[in-house]
Design an enzyme around this catalytic site. Structure first.
Site, mmCIF file in Angstrom:
data_model
loop_
_atom_site.group_PDB
_atom_site.id
_atom_site.type_symbol
_atom_site.label_atom_id
_atom_site.label_comp_id
_atom_site.label_asym_id
_atom_site.label_seq_id
_atom_site.Cartn_x
_atom_site.Cartn_y
_atom_site.Cartn_z
ATOM 1 N N GLU A 1 -1.609 -8.442 5.626
ATOM 2 C CA GLU A 1 -1.354 -8.587 6.576
ATOM 3 C C GLU A 1 -1.924 -8.179 7.755
ATOM 4 O OE1 GLU A 1 -0.448 -5.900 5.541
ATOM 5 O OE2 GLU A 1 -1.375 -3.694 6.749
ATOM 6 N N HIS B 1 -3.306 -5.138 1.236
ATOM 7 C CA HIS B 1 -2.380 -5.685 3.075
ATOM 8 C C HIS B 1 -2.706 -6.605 3.513
ATOM 9 C CE1 HIS B 1 -2.387 -1.292 4.670
ATOM 10 N NE2 HIS B 1 -3.345 -1.027 3.825
ATOM 11 N N CYS C 1 0.837 -0.875 0.095
ATOM 12 C CA CYS C 1 -0.120 0.076 0.002
ATOM 13 C C CYS C 1 0.972 1.750 -0.184
ATOM 14 C CB CYS C 1 -1.054 -0.052 0.849
ATOM 15 S SG CYS C 1 -2.893 0.736 0.406
HETATM 16 N N1 GLN Z 1 -3.862 6.381 0.780
HETATM 17 C C1 GLN Z 1 -2.279 6.151 1.787
HETATM 18 C C2 GLN Z 1 -1.501 7.141 0.843
HETATM 19 O O1 GLN Z 1 -1.600 7.564 -0.049
HETATM 20 C C3 GLN Z 1 -2.085 4.819 1.613
HETATM 21 C C4 GLN Z 1 -2.543 3.769 2.575
HETATM 22 C C5 GLN Z 1 -2.365 2.795 3.133
HETATM 23 O O2 GLN Z 1 -1.271 2.729 2.879
HETATM 24 N N2 GLN Z 1 -3.513 1.387 3.603
HETATM 25 O O3 GLN Z 1 -0.862 6.935 1.672
#
Ligand code: GLN
Length: 189
Positions: free
Chosen positions: A164, A162, A78
């Site tokens: 995890e 994610h 992410c």
């Molecule tokens: N929306 C977040 C960002 O742009 C990332 C979201 C996440 O890591 N779950 O930093």
């Protein structure tokens, strides 16, 4: 085997739990010294602006770049994917689009077929990015609505979701396997 988890911000504890279950020692990384002698690294999710500021503040930009460039296996999830892209640390030849699904839906779950992972994987997306552009050396492992959400480039795997959070250790197991393979290659050399 010591695997670091960048712990400036975000959900690093959950990554450590999965890594420990897979038999790796987990080290929380907050300073350049914490990166010394790591066998692998996780760049967790969180908030990419805050994480960028933290990386700069702690002097981690160059050490993180060096670690990835030296072939240490890295798993990014992410916001971690965003951190590695061309506009940030620049070690993964992709352009990430932040909050890409936000316009449609903030958070969702999906069953993904990840190339080479054997069977569907439940993926949790939370204000997730997708990958807009990929360079030649980047392999796309999964897409959602035609957008890459899991990619691999050599020793680096980056996923927009994610792993995890779902209790399925296969994505972290890739990292641990990769670390083992790197260690074996060193022994043979
Ligand atoms: N929306 C977040 C960002 O742009 C990332 C979201 C996440 O890591 N779950 O930093």
């Amino acid at each position: 085997m010591v695997v670091g988890v960048l712990a400036l911000q975000g959900d690093f504890e959950a990554h450590c739990r999965v890594l420990s279950e897979l038999g790796a020692d987990c080290r929380l990384v907050r300073t350049p010294k914490d990166l010394e002698d790591l066998d692998g690294l996780v760049m967790p999710g969180g908030e990419s602006t805050t994480m960028t500021l933290g990386i700069e503040r702690e002097g981690l930009t160059e050490p993180l770049r060096d670690l990835a460039a030296n072939g240490t296996p890295v798993l990014a999830t992410c916001a971690g994917l965003i951190m590695l892209d061309r506009d940030h640390l620049g070690v993964l030849d992709v352009k990430a689009e932040r909050n890409a699904f936000g316009r449609q839906v903030n958070s969702f779950e999906s069953d993904l077929e990840l190339e080479g992972f054997g069977g569907a994987l439940r993926a949790v997306f939370i204000r997730a990015p997708w990958v807009d552009e990929t360079g030649d050396g980047v392999e796309v492992l999964a897409e959602v609505d035609g957008h890459p959400v899991a990619v691999r480039q050599g020793n680096i795997m980056a996923v927009a979701f994610h792993p995890e959070l779902t209790g399925d250790p296969r994505v972290h197991a890739w990292l641990v396997e990769r670390v083992r393979a790197a260690a074996e290659a060193r022994e043979v050399a």
